[in-house]
Write a protein that holds these residues in place. Structure first.
Motif, mmCIF file in Angstrom:
data_model
loop_
_atom_site.group_PDB
_atom_site.id
_atom_site.type_symbol
_atom_site.label_atom_id
_atom_site.label_comp_id
_atom_site.label_asym_id
_atom_site.label_seq_id
_atom_site.Cartn_x
_atom_site.Cartn_y
_atom_site.Cartn_z
ATOM 1 N N GLY A 1 18.789 58.474 9.697
ATOM 2 C CA GLY A 1 17.899 57.373 10.064
ATOM 3 C C GLY A 1 17.213 56.847 8.822
ATOM 4 O O GLY A 1 17.692 57.036 7.705
ATOM 5 N N LYS A 2 16.081 56.232 9.017
ATOM 6 C CA LYS A 2 15.337 55.665 7.899
ATOM 7 C C LYS A 2 14.162 56.569 7.529
ATOM 8 O O LYS A 2 13.537 57.169 8.384
ATOM 9 C CB LYS A 2 14.826 54.277 8.251
ATOM 10 N N ALA A 3 13.903 56.618 6.228
ATOM 11 C CA ALA A 3 12.737 57.333 5.706
ATOM 12 C C ALA A 3 11.787 56.320 5.110
ATOM 13 O O ALA A 3 12.207 55.301 4.557
ATOM 14 C CB ALA A 3 13.156 58.335 4.638
ATOM 15 N N SER A 4 10.505 56.603 5.245
ATOM 16 C CA SER A 4 9.481 55.802 4.586
ATOM 17 C C SER A 4 8.568 56.783 3.871
ATOM 18 O O SER A 4 8.791 57.985 3.923
ATOM 19 C CB SER A 4 8.707 54.979 5.616
ATOM 20 N N TYR A 5 7.550 56.263 3.190
ATOM 21 C CA TYR A 5 6.616 57.189 2.556
ATOM 22 C C TYR A 5 5.187 56.760 2.832
ATOM 23 O O TYR A 5 4.906 55.614 3.165
ATOM 24 C CB TYR A 5 6.898 57.357 1.066
#
Length: 123
Positions: free
Chosen positions: A26-30
């Motif tokens: 999936g997508k990762a953010s910070y």
């Protein structure tokens, strides 16, 4: 011959992992800087300079390998918070972890996370 097969089976039994490897994509953010110094769901103080992350369901303390699918870079992080709470995102990373994955400029990256789950022992 039978002894050799028995010995081989014993060696294989002793060297195989007792854990299952699970992967999720999936997508990762910070994390935004405004979270620096705040308490995480685990009770720890959040620090951008540590290799930590948030996941919705994994237990606190779980070690996770995160791979940026665009460039192949990989980091290991420890889960210490809950989130992300945005559809399609599977993990929120500290700034240090995001920097090692080379995703701070984009802000979001397609990733694969993998971790080991110990098998339950039979009683």
């Amino acid at each position: 011959m039978t002894q050799r097969i028995s010995a081989l089976l014993l060696v294989l039994t002793m060297t195989t992992s007792c854990a299952r490897k699970i992967t999720e994509s999936g997508k990762a953010s910070y994390y935004a800087d405004k979270f620096q110094g705040r308490k995480t769901a685990s009770g720890e103080t959040f620090r951008q300079g540590r290799m930590t992350a948030a996941h919705r369901t994994l237990p606190f303390g779980q070690k996770v390998r995160v791979t940026n699918l665009a460039n192949g870079r990989t980091v290991k992080v420890r889960i210490n918070d809950r989130g992300p709470f945005v559809a399609g995102r599977v993990i929120d990373l500290s700034r240090k972890a995001a920097g090692k994955l080379d995703m701070t400029r984009a802000g979001v990256a397609n990733v694969r996370i993998s971790y080991k789950v110990p098998r339950k022992r039979r009683k």
